[in-house]
Design a protein around this motif. Sequence first.
Motif, PDB file in Angstrom:
ATOM      1  N   ILE A  68    -113.200  11.777 -46.362  1.00 37.26           N
ATOM      2  CA  ILE A  68    -112.951  11.677 -44.924  1.00 37.26           C
ATOM      3  C   ILE A  68    -111.458  11.749 -44.629  1.00 37.26           C
ATOM      4  N   VAL A  69    -110.651  10.943 -45.317  1.00 32.51           N
ATOM      5  CA  VAL A  69    -109.209  10.961 -45.032  1.00 32.51           C
ATOM      6  C   VAL A  69    -108.571  12.287 -45.428  1.00 32.51           C
ATOM      7  N   ASP A  70    -109.047  12.877 -46.518  1.00 36.33           N
ATOM      8  CA  ASP A  70    -108.517  14.180 -46.928  1.00 36.33           C
ATOM      9  C   ASP A  70    -108.816  15.248 -45.886  1.00 36.33           C
ATOM     10  N   SER A  71    -110.048  15.294 -45.393  1.00 42.09           N
ATOM     11  CA  SER A  71    -110.430  16.330 -44.432  1.00 42.09           C
ATOM     12  C   SER A  71    -109.802  16.106 -43.055  1.00 42.09           C
ATOM     13  N   ALA A  72    -109.473  14.845 -42.725  1.00 44.10           N
ATOM     14  CA  ALA A  72    -108.856  14.553 -41.427  1.00 44.10           C
ATOM     15  C   ALA A  72    -107.340  14.732 -41.475  1.00 44.10           C
ATOM     16  N   GLY A  73    -106.801  14.991 -42.649  1.00 39.89           N
ATOM     17  CA  GLY A  73    -105.357  15.161 -42.770  1.00 39.89           C
ATOM     18  C   GLY A  73    -104.600  13.845 -42.690  1.00 39.89           C
ATOM     19  N   VAL A  74    -105.252  12.756 -43.068  1.00 41.45           N
ATOM     20  CA  VAL A  74    -104.612  11.440 -43.044  1.00 41.45           C
ATOM     21  C   VAL A  74    -103.739  11.302 -44.293  1.00 41.45           C
ATOM     22  N   ILE A  75    -102.518  10.853 -44.084  1.00 40.12           N
ATOM     23  CA  ILE A  75    -101.593  10.614 -45.184  1.00 40.12           C
ATOM     24  C   ILE A  75    -101.670   9.128 -45.504  1.00 40.12           C
ATOM     25  N   VAL A  76    -102.140   8.822 -46.687  1.00 35.62           N
ATOM     26  CA  VAL A  76    -102.365   7.437 -47.098  1.00 35.62           C
ATOM     27  C   VAL A  76    -101.081   6.880 -47.704  1.00 35.62           C
ATOM     28  N   GLN A  77    -100.481   5.908 -47.023  1.00 28.68           N
ATOM     29  CA  GLN A  77     -99.274   5.247 -47.533  1.00 28.68           C
ATOM     30  C   GLN A  77     -99.656   4.142 -48.506  1.00 28.68           C
ATOM     31  N   SER A  78    -100.597   3.290 -48.092  1.00 25.50           N
ATOM     32  CA  SER A  78    -101.104   2.210 -48.941  1.00 25.50           C
ATOM     33  C   SER A  78    -102.497   2.613 -49.401  1.00 25.50           C
ATOM     34  N   SER A  79    -102.728   2.603 -50.693  1.00 24.48           N
ATOM     35  CA  SER A  79    -104.000   3.107 -51.207  1.00 24.48           C
ATOM     36  C   SER A  79    -105.208   2.309 -50.738  1.00 24.48           C
ATOM     37  N   ASP A  80    -104.993   1.119 -50.162  1.00 19.99           N
ATOM     38  CA  ASP A  80    -106.121   0.347 -49.627  1.00 19.99           C
ATOM     39  C   ASP A  80    -106.361   0.663 -48.143  1.00 19.99           C
ATOM     40  N   LEU A  81    -105.695   1.678 -47.607  1.00 16.72           N
ATOM     41  CA  LEU A  81    -105.819   2.168 -46.225  1.00 16.72           C
ATOM     42  C   LEU A  81    -105.179   1.262 -45.171  1.00 16.72           C
ATOM     43  N   THR A  82    -104.429   0.239 -45.584  1.00 18.14           N
ATOM     44  CA  THR A  82    -103.827  -0.634 -44.579  1.00 18.14           C
ATOM     45  C   THR A  82    -102.708   0.065 -43.811  1.00 18.14           C
ATOM     46  N   THR A  83    -102.069   1.072 -44.407  1.00 15.60           N
ATOM     47  CA  THR A  83    -101.030   1.835 -43.717  1.00 15.60           C
ATOM     48  C   THR A  83    -101.256   3.317 -43.992  1.00 15.60           C
ATOM     49  N   GLY A  98    -101.725   3.471 -30.231  1.00 16.65           N
ATOM     50  CA  GLY A  98    -101.021   4.735 -30.421  1.00 16.65           C
ATOM     51  C   GLY A  98    -101.780   5.624 -31.391  1.00 16.65           C
ATOM     52  N   GLY A  99    -101.303   6.825 -31.554  1.00 16.37           N
ATOM     53  CA  GLY A  99    -101.973   7.760 -32.435  1.00 16.37           C
ATOM     54  C   GLY A  99    -103.115   8.473 -31.719  1.00 16.37           C
ATOM     55  N   ARG A 100    -103.835   9.257 -32.481  1.00 18.35           N
ATOM     56  CA  ARG A 100    -104.907  10.081 -31.900  1.00 18.35           C
ATOM     57  C   ARG A 100    -106.270   9.448 -32.155  1.00 18.35           C
ATOM     58  N   LYS A 101    -107.135   9.562 -31.155  1.00 23.07           N
ATOM     59  CA  LYS A 101    -108.476   8.978 -31.243  1.00 23.07           C
ATOM     60  C   LYS A 101    -109.259   9.534 -32.432  1.00 23.07           C
ATOM     61  N   GLU A 102    -109.144  10.833 -32.687  1.00 21.51           N
ATOM     62  CA  GLU A 102    -109.913  11.419 -33.791  1.00 21.51           C
ATOM     63  C   GLU A 102    -109.464  10.871 -35.150  1.00 21.51           C
ATOM     64  N   ILE A 103    -108.200  10.495 -35.274  1.00 22.25           N
ATOM     65  CA  ILE A 103    -107.740   9.888 -36.527  1.00 22.25           C
ATOM     66  C   ILE A 103    -108.277   8.466 -36.632  1.00 22.25           C
ATOM     67  N   TRP A 104    -108.253   7.718 -35.521  1.00 24.02           N
ATOM     68  CA  TRP A 104    -108.843   6.373 -35.533  1.00 24.02           C
ATOM     69  C   TRP A 104    -110.323   6.447 -35.902  1.00 24.02           C
ATOM     70  N   ASP A 105    -111.035   7.441 -35.353  1.00 27.98           N
ATOM     71  CA  ASP A 105    -112.451   7.606 -35.669  1.00 27.98           C
ATOM     72  C   ASP A 105    -112.652   7.901 -37.163  1.00 27.98           C
TER      73      ASP A 105
END
Length: 114
Positions: free
Chosen positions: A73-88, A50-57
């Motif tokens: 990278i996560v800031d520019s992609a608009g990723v909202i980091v729930q767990s600071s280790d990127l697991t969620t 699920g989700g968008r390919k560009e976010i997975w990339d």
Amino acid sequence: MGCAGSSQSKADGTVKKIRKPKPWKHPQPITKTQLMQLREEFWDTSPHYGGRKEIWDALRAAAEADLTLAQAIVDSAGVIVQSSDLTTCYDERGSKYELPKYVLSEPTNLIPES
């Protein structure tokens, strides 16, 4: 407008900083080659979760980068980091992205190639 948890910013206005995952142990000792194969299999199939390919990339690029570049990278992609280790993580549309620890760091029981 959204719920309080839908923003990347904390109440004090700072962005959640990415950190290295805590040490972890694979269920059985694993070689670097086996670890790389697990990672490739995960990334090859990740868009099917699920989700968008560009976010997975973007998440893959962040997982393979040093912490400073990963944060950019996560800031520019608009990723909202729930767990600071990127697991969620979440994207701006609310899709959830879960990353296994083996794509983010090496286990403590990594063994040399035979």
